[in-house]
Scaffold this motif. Structure first.
Motif, PDB file in Angstrom:
ATOM      1  N   PHE A  92       0.831  -1.207   0.000  1.00 14.29           N
ATOM      2  CA  PHE A  92       0.000   0.000   0.000  1.00 14.29           C
ATOM      3  C   PHE A  92       0.865   1.256   0.000  1.00 14.29           C
ATOM      4  N   LEU A  93       1.872   1.278   0.844  1.00 11.79           N
ATOM      5  CA  LEU A  93       2.747   2.436   0.937  1.00 11.79           C
ATOM      6  C   LEU A  93       3.490   2.675  -0.374  1.00 11.79           C
ATOM      7  N   VAL A  94       4.056   1.612  -0.937  1.00 14.40           N
ATOM      8  CA  VAL A  94       4.811   1.752  -2.185  1.00 14.40           C
ATOM      9  C   VAL A  94       3.909   2.235  -3.314  1.00 14.40           C
ATOM     10  N   THR A  95       2.726   1.621  -3.440  1.00 15.16           N
ATOM     11  CA  THR A  95       1.846   2.038  -4.537  1.00 15.16           C
ATOM     12  C   THR A  95       1.285   3.438  -4.326  1.00 15.16           C
ATOM     13  N   THR A  96       0.947   3.787  -3.096  1.00  9.65           N
ATOM     14  CA  THR A  96       0.397   5.121  -2.834  1.00  9.65           C
ATOM     15  C   THR A  96       1.433   6.206  -3.090  1.00  9.65           C
ATOM     16  N   VAL A  97       2.644   5.996  -2.588  1.00  6.49           N
ATOM     17  CA  VAL A  97       3.717   6.963  -2.852  1.00  6.49           C
ATOM     18  C   VAL A  97       3.989   7.026  -4.355  1.00  6.49           C
ATOM     19  N   GLY A  98       3.990   5.853  -5.000  1.00  6.84           N
ATOM     20  CA  GLY A  98       4.220   5.824  -6.444  1.00  6.84           C
ATOM     21  C   GLY A  98       3.169   6.593  -7.222  1.00  6.84           C
ATOM     22  N   VAL A  99       1.899   6.394  -6.874  1.00  4.22           N
ATOM     23  CA  VAL A  99       0.817   7.114  -7.547  1.00  4.22           C
ATOM     24  C   VAL A  99       0.981   8.621  -7.328  1.00  4.22           C
ATOM     25  N   TYR A 100       1.279   9.011  -6.094  1.00  2.00           N
ATOM     26  CA  TYR A 100       1.472  10.432  -5.795  1.00  2.00           C
ATOM     27  C   TYR A 100       2.630  11.010  -6.618  1.00  2.00           C
ATOM     28  N   VAL A 101       3.757  10.323  -6.638  1.00  2.00           N
ATOM     29  CA  VAL A 101       4.928  10.825  -7.363  1.00  2.00           C
ATOM     30  C   VAL A 101       4.627  10.928  -8.855  1.00  2.00           C
ATOM     31  N   ILE A 102       4.005   9.897  -9.415  1.00  2.00           N
ATOM     32  CA  ILE A 102       3.711   9.910 -10.845  1.00  2.00           C
ATOM     33  C   ILE A 102       2.748  11.040 -11.204  1.00  2.00           C
ATOM     34  N   VAL A 103       1.710  11.227 -10.371  1.00  2.00           N
ATOM     35  CA  VAL A 103       0.685  12.230 -10.694  1.00  2.00           C
ATOM     36  C   VAL A 103       1.129  13.638 -10.307  1.00  2.00           C
ATOM     37  N   ASP A 104       1.558  13.844  -9.065  1.00  2.00           N
ATOM     38  CA  ASP A 104       1.817  15.204  -8.584  1.00  2.00           C
ATOM     39  C   ASP A 104       3.251  15.699  -8.802  1.00  2.00           C
ATOM     40  N   VAL A 105       4.208  14.787  -8.844  1.00  2.00           N
ATOM     41  CA  VAL A 105       5.597  15.222  -9.031  1.00  2.00           C
ATOM     42  C   VAL A 105       5.984  15.180 -10.507  1.00  2.00           C
ATOM     43  N   LEU A 106       5.683  14.048 -11.162  1.00  2.00           N
ATOM     44  CA  LEU A 106       6.057  13.899 -12.572  1.00  2.00           C
ATOM     45  C   LEU A 106       4.992  14.428 -13.539  1.00  2.00           C
ATOM     46  N   HIS A 107       3.801  14.693 -13.025  1.00  2.00           N
ATOM     47  CA  HIS A 107       2.689  15.207 -13.832  1.00  2.00           C
ATOM     48  C   HIS A 107       2.415  14.319 -15.047  1.00  2.00           C
ATOM     49  N   ALA A 108       2.432  13.000 -14.806  1.00  2.00           N
ATOM     50  CA  ALA A 108       2.265  12.044 -15.895  1.00  2.00           C
ATOM     51  C   ALA A 108       0.815  11.610 -16.091  1.00  2.00           C
ATOM     52  N   GLY A 109      -0.110  12.118 -15.299  1.00  2.00           N
ATOM     53  CA  GLY A 109      -1.511  11.744 -15.449  1.00  2.00           C
ATOM     54  C   GLY A 109      -1.897  10.656 -14.466  1.00  2.00           C
ATOM     55  N   ASN A 110      -3.188  10.581 -14.182  1.00  2.00           N
ATOM     56  CA  ASN A 110      -3.626   9.648 -13.151  1.00  2.00           C
ATOM     57  C   ASN A 110      -4.216   8.346 -13.677  1.00  2.00           C
ATOM     58  N   ALA A 111      -4.399   8.180 -14.965  1.00  2.00           N
ATOM     59  CA  ALA A 111      -5.034   6.977 -15.500  1.00  2.00           C
ATOM     60  C   ALA A 111      -4.158   5.731 -15.360  1.00  2.00           C
ATOM     61  N   PHE A 112      -2.877   5.830 -15.669  1.00  2.00           N
ATOM     62  CA  PHE A 112      -2.003   4.658 -15.619  1.00  2.00           C
ATOM     63  C   PHE A 112      -1.070   4.645 -14.415  1.00  2.00           C
ATOM     64  N   ALA A 113      -1.126   5.650 -13.593  1.00  2.00           N
ATOM     65  CA  ALA A 113      -0.234   5.749 -12.431  1.00  2.00           C
ATOM     66  C   ALA A 113      -0.295   4.523 -11.512  1.00  2.00           C
ATOM     67  N   PRO A 114      -1.474   4.000 -11.184  1.00  2.00           N
ATOM     68  CA  PRO A 114      -1.517   2.840 -10.287  1.00  2.00           C
ATOM     69  C   PRO A 114      -0.863   1.600 -10.884  1.00  2.00           C
ATOM     70  N   LEU A 115      -0.977   1.412 -12.184  1.00  2.00           N
ATOM     71  CA  LEU A 115      -0.357   0.240 -12.815  1.00  2.00           C
ATOM     72  C   LEU A 115       1.161   0.321 -12.737  1.00  2.00           C
ATOM     73  N   LEU A 116       1.690   1.490 -12.978  1.00  2.00           N
ATOM     74  CA  LEU A 116       3.146   1.660 -12.915  1.00  2.00           C
ATOM     75  C   LEU A 116       3.664   1.527 -11.481  1.00  2.00           C
ATOM     76  N   ALA A 117       2.944   2.128 -10.553  1.00  2.00           N
ATOM     77  CA  ALA A 117       3.392   2.119  -9.158  1.00  2.00           C
ATOM     78  C   ALA A 117       3.323   0.725  -8.532  1.00  2.00           C
ATOM     79  N   SER A 118       2.371  -0.082  -8.961  1.00  2.00           N
ATOM     80  CA  SER A 118       2.207  -1.406  -8.349  1.00  2.00           C
ATOM     81  C   SER A 118       3.319  -2.378  -8.729  1.00  2.00           C
ATOM     82  N   ALA A 119       3.993  -2.160  -9.833  1.00  2.00           N
ATOM     83  CA  ALA A 119       5.032  -3.085 -10.279  1.00  2.00           C
ATOM     84  C   ALA A 119       6.157  -3.251  -9.254  1.00  2.00           C
ATOM     85  N   ALA A 120       6.527  -2.195  -8.585  1.00  2.00           N
ATOM     86  CA  ALA A 120       7.616  -2.258  -7.602  1.00  2.00           C
ATOM     87  C   ALA A 120       7.229  -3.009  -6.337  1.00  2.00           C
ATOM     88  N   ALA A 121       5.944  -3.124  -6.063  1.00  2.00           N
ATOM     89  CA  ALA A 121       5.484  -3.739  -4.807  1.00  2.00           C
ATOM     90  C   ALA A 121       5.183  -5.234  -4.926  1.00  2.00           C
TER      91      ALA A 121
END
Length: 139
Positions: free
Chosen positions: A84-113
């Motif tokens: 949960f922590l890894v994916t949540t931080v990942g989603v936040y970083v992808i969306v708010d830091v990298l500004h990459a959009g929120n549609a695919f952020a959870p898929l990318l973030a979950s890979a590391a966990a």
């Protein structure tokens, strides 16, 4: 020295991967549905919690072939805290830091966990004494 997983371990890893695909699809579908009405982090948290319940029962039945118990059910989400922590931080970083959009952020973030989740869930789901899991009848 090369690590070769035992046959039961190899089956568990493969089944865990299949359950993970089903769980990810469930999570992502719920995330997109909730995203219609909720902010992305609320959609993520709600979809994550609901899909984790499904993951517990699928892994108990098919991956580890063990009986679900209240103890395991209550520990399963706690052991996924890292996921949960890894994916949540990942989603936040992808969306708010990298500004990459929120549609695919959870898929990318979950890979590391994923690898961490397997190790932790296996520890919770299988007997501590090292005995074989309970064999449930397959219907």
């Amino acid at each position: 020295m090369r690590f070769t997983p035992s046959r039961p371990m190899a089956r568990q890893i493969l089944t865990f991967a299949v359950v993970g695909v089903v769980n990810t699809a469930t999570y992502y579908g719920l995330y997109l549905l909730f995203l219609l009405r909720l902010p992305y982090l609320a959609a993520h948290i709600l979809a994550f919690a609901l899909s984790m319940v499904g993951s517990f029962f699928l892994n108990a039945r098919f991956t580890y072939r063990t009986r679900p118990t209240w103890r395991k059910f209550l520990l399963f989400p706690l052991t996924n805290a890292t996921n949960f922590l890894v994916t949540t931080v990942g989603v936040y970083v992808i969306v708010d830091v990298l500004h990459a959009g929120n549609a695919f952020a959870p898929l990318l973030a979950s890979a590391a966990a994923i690898p961490v989740t397997f190790v932790v869930s296996r520890t919770i789901m299988l007997p501590r004494d090292g005995g074989a899991p309970v064999r449930l009848p397959v219907r």
